[in-house]
Design a protein around this motif. Structure first.
Motif, PDB file in Angstrom:
ATOM      1  N   ALA A  45      11.440  99.465 109.076  1.00 35.88           N
ATOM      2  CA  ALA A  45      12.734  99.677 109.728  1.00 35.88           C
ATOM      3  C   ALA A  45      13.826  99.064 108.869  1.00 35.88           C
ATOM      4  O   ALA A  45      13.679  97.943 108.366  1.00 35.88           O
ATOM      5  CB  ALA A  45      12.744  99.045 111.119  1.00 35.88           C
ATOM      6  N   ALA A  46      14.912  99.808 108.687  1.00 35.50           N
ATOM      7  CA  ALA A  46      16.020  99.332 107.870  1.00 35.50           C
ATOM      8  C   ALA A  46      17.333  99.834 108.446  1.00 35.50           C
ATOM      9  O   ALA A  46      17.378 100.869 109.126  1.00 35.50           O
ATOM     10  CB  ALA A  46      15.866  99.800 106.426  1.00 35.50           C
ATOM     11  N   GLY A  47      18.415  99.104 108.154  1.00 32.69           N
ATOM     12  CA  GLY A  47      19.730  99.484 108.665  1.00 32.69           C
ATOM     13  C   GLY A  47      20.793  99.330 107.610  1.00 32.69           C
ATOM     14  O   GLY A  47      20.565  98.760 106.537  1.00 32.69           O
ATOM     15  N   ILE A  48      21.990  99.825 107.936  1.00 28.90           N
ATOM     16  CA  ILE A  48      23.135  99.715 107.035  1.00 28.90           C
ATOM     17  C   ILE A  48      24.358  99.331 107.842  1.00 28.90           C
ATOM     18  O   ILE A  48      24.524  99.755 108.998  1.00 28.90           O
ATOM     19  CB  ILE A  48      23.362 101.047 106.267  1.00 28.90           C
ATOM     20  N   SER A  49      25.196  98.488 107.258  1.00 25.67           N
ATOM     21  CA  SER A  49      26.407  98.034 107.933  1.00 25.67           C
ATOM     22  C   SER A  49      27.594  98.884 107.519  1.00 25.67           C
ATOM     23  O   SER A  49      27.520  99.686 106.579  1.00 25.67           O
ATOM     24  CB  SER A  49      26.679  96.567 107.587  1.00 25.67           C
TER      25      SER A  49
ATOM     26  N   SER B  41       8.576 100.549 116.624  1.00 24.05           N
ATOM     27  CA  SER B  41       9.587 100.032 115.708  1.00 24.05           C
ATOM     28  C   SER B  41      10.927 100.724 115.949  1.00 24.05           C
ATOM     29  O   SER B  41      11.986 100.072 115.938  1.00 24.05           O
ATOM     30  CB  SER B  41       9.139 100.232 114.259  1.00 24.05           C
ATOM     31  N   PHE B  42      10.896 102.032 116.165  1.00 23.73           N
ATOM     32  CA  PHE B  42      12.107 102.805 116.458  1.00 23.73           C
ATOM     33  C   PHE B  42      12.823 102.235 117.687  1.00 23.73           C
ATOM     34  O   PHE B  42      14.039 101.992 117.673  1.00 23.73           O
ATOM     35  CB  PHE B  42      11.720 104.267 116.693  1.00 23.73           C
TER      36      PHE B  42
ATOM     37  N   ASN C 176      14.072  98.366 117.237  1.00 20.64           N
ATOM     38  CA  ASN C 176      15.222  98.183 116.350  1.00 20.64           C
ATOM     39  C   ASN C 176      16.402  99.077 116.704  1.00 20.64           C
ATOM     40  O   ASN C 176      17.379  99.126 115.953  1.00 20.64           O
ATOM     41  CB  ASN C 176      14.786  98.442 114.901  1.00 20.64           C
ATOM     42  N   LEU C 177      16.305  99.771 117.840  1.00 18.25           N
ATOM     43  CA  LEU C 177      17.384 100.657 118.298  1.00 18.25           C
ATOM     44  C   LEU C 177      17.769 101.644 117.191  1.00 18.25           C
ATOM     45  O   LEU C 177      18.949 101.841 116.873  1.00 18.25           O
ATOM     46  CB  LEU C 177      18.610  99.840 118.738  1.00 18.25           C
ATOM     47  N   ALA C 178      16.767 102.244 116.598  1.00 17.58           N
ATOM     48  CA  ALA C 178      16.986 103.165 115.483  1.00 17.58           C
ATOM     49  C   ALA C 178      17.499 104.509 115.982  1.00 17.58           C
ATOM     50  O   ALA C 178      17.431 104.834 117.179  1.00 17.58           O
ATOM     51  CB  ALA C 178      15.692 103.344 114.699  1.00 17.58           C
ATOM     52  N   ASP C 179      18.023 105.287 115.050  1.00 21.48           N
ATOM     53  CA  ASP C 179      18.511 106.617 115.426  1.00 21.48           C
ATOM     54  C   ASP C 179      17.667 107.735 114.838  1.00 21.48           C
ATOM     55  O   ASP C 179      17.850 108.893 115.188  1.00 21.48           O
ATOM     56  CB  ASP C 179      19.975 106.790 115.003  1.00 21.48           C
TER      57      ASP C 179
END
Length: 427
Positions: A281-285, A312-313, A316-319
């Motif tokens: 899981a990864a994110g961007i600001s 994991s989705f 991590n509140l993924a989209d």
């Protein structure tokens, strides 16, 4: 030890048997720390199966016999402390303690209460703030090099080791060249001892020893995982430990994220010896910085990794889930939708070589634009050991796919995959 029934009385047999099973009799040189005051940390770095867990558990029991009352037991996760250090594993405290010294285990209170009043409290390396406040005279830390927050955990432990005239800590770990391990090795109050997996060959399966010898002997991974060596950076790798370390942040420092995705690199089979499925899981600001958030990779069936990816989705509140379709094809999407039919999913196709895909992500690290939120030992091992031109590992591939999506690096590949998927369904 064989005791001839005809030579000894029942009482003598009991005494001899008890002596023959004492740790002082069974332990190899170095598995028992010296009973002296001139050390603070006993660092046992060893290969897998080398006997480090038994050494740590026996030392804790010995400290209890000596009258130490306030003990910290710290493992990588809550489950690791319970399973490996306390309850289930063959070298766990509850498995090797003598009947008269067997502690009462109270898992809801995270503690073991010994008959003499000593209390051992359990903690984990992914929740270092639990160690704020309590104080100890003894600590056993297992797999320190794999902790999510090793330095924060260690700092809080040191502040709490303030009871008695001889507070000491026993560290048992498969080593990784993280900053904290290097600091401990330079400390004059640290005793460094190293064991190889093969030092404990008498207690391990011959088949296991032969398999790992054939597969890992002479490799960098074997030197670390079997011989207990602390390795320097691989000069041919795209990432270095120092680079990742300098960009690492704590969860409390994580800014608001505008996108979060879960990258999946699926294994093509789930049999013995199969590769893992990489799940990152990864994110961007909004400021254009990327963050590695969670490593949920595992070995298991297609259903198992699909469930892990969706956990994991959600966590991590993924989209979106991003899945490589080269090996699994449309089955990646089918597996995910079997668990959650509404999961947002995008396929990606590895039309370029591994090196071509990994290099732009490595460059983002070099520009200071990607950070790891905590420590991901297995993922970071893969990143810092993989050499371009060789088969790329699963966790690293999942990470690369996630950041290709977040930084818009893979638009052409994504379109190509969609066209191929449409052709597949049209057949």
């Amino acid at each position: 030890m064989s005791i001839e029934q005809s030579r000894y009385s029942a009482e003598e047999q009991a005494i001899l048997t008890e002596y023959a099973t004492r740790w002082s009799f069974l332990a190899r040189p170095g598995q028992r720390p010296p009973d002296s005051e001139d050390w603070f940390c006993y660092l046992m770095r060893s290969g897998r199966g080398a006997g480090k867990t038994r050494s740590g558990a026996e030392w804790v029991l010995e400290r209890v016999r000596q009258g130490y009352k306030h003990i910290a037991l710290i493992g990588q996760t809550v489950a690791d402390v319970r399973d490996t250090m306390v309850e289930i594993g063959p070298s766990a405290i509850l498995k090797i303690a003598k009947p008269h010294e067997l502690p009462l285990y109270e898992p809801s209170k995270r503690r073991l209460v010994f008959p003499n009043g000593a209390i051992a409290t359990t903690f984990s390396g992914d929740e270092p703030d639990q160690l704020r406040g309590p104080q100890f005279d003894t600590a056993w830390v297992d797999e320190l090099a794999k902790f999510k927050y090793p330095e924060e955990t260690w700092d809080n432990l040191e502040f709490g080791l303030r009871l008695g005239d001889r507070p000491q800590v026993f560290v048992t770990t498969t080593p990784r060249p993280i900053k904290l391990i290097k600091v401990l090795l330079k400390d004059p109050k640290t005793i460094d001892i190293r064991f190889s997996t093969f030092d404990n060959a008498d207690n391990l399966s011959p088949l296991y020893l032969q398999r790992i010898q054939d597969k890992y002997a002479g490799t960098r991974l074997g030197r670390q995982e079997l011989e207990g060596e602390i390795l320097d950076d691989n000069p041919n790798a795209l990432w270095t430990r120092e680079l990742i370390e300098n960009l690492r942040i704590h969860e409390s420092e994580l800014p608001p994220l505008i996108r979060v995705v879960v990258g999946v690199d699926p294994a093509v089979s789930d049999g013995e010896g199969s590769a893992e499925t990489g799940i990152i899981a990864a994110g961007i600001s909004a400021y254009g910085h990327g963050y590695a958030l969670q490593d949920s990779s595992l070995s298991g069936s297609a259903a198992a990794w699909a469930r892990a990816a969706i956990r994991s989705f959600n966590h991590n509140l993924a989209d979106r889930v991003i899945g490589e379709v080269n090996n699994g094809g449309y089955l990646v999407e089918v597996n995910l939708r079997t668990v959650d039919k509404n999961i947002p999913y995008s396929p990606v196709h590895a039309s370029r070589g591994k090196e071509t895909r990994a290099e732009p992500v490595s460059s983002l690290y070099e520009q200071g634009k990607i950070h790891h939120v905590g420590t991901f030992p297995e993922l970071e091992d893969q990143m810092c050991e993989w050499e371009p031109g060789k088969k790329s590992p699963d966790r690293m591939d999942a990470l690369v796919w996630a950041f290709w999506e977040l930084f818009g690096l893979g638009e052409k590949e994504k379109k190509k995959a969609v066209f191929q998927m449409e052709d597949t369904y049209a057949v």
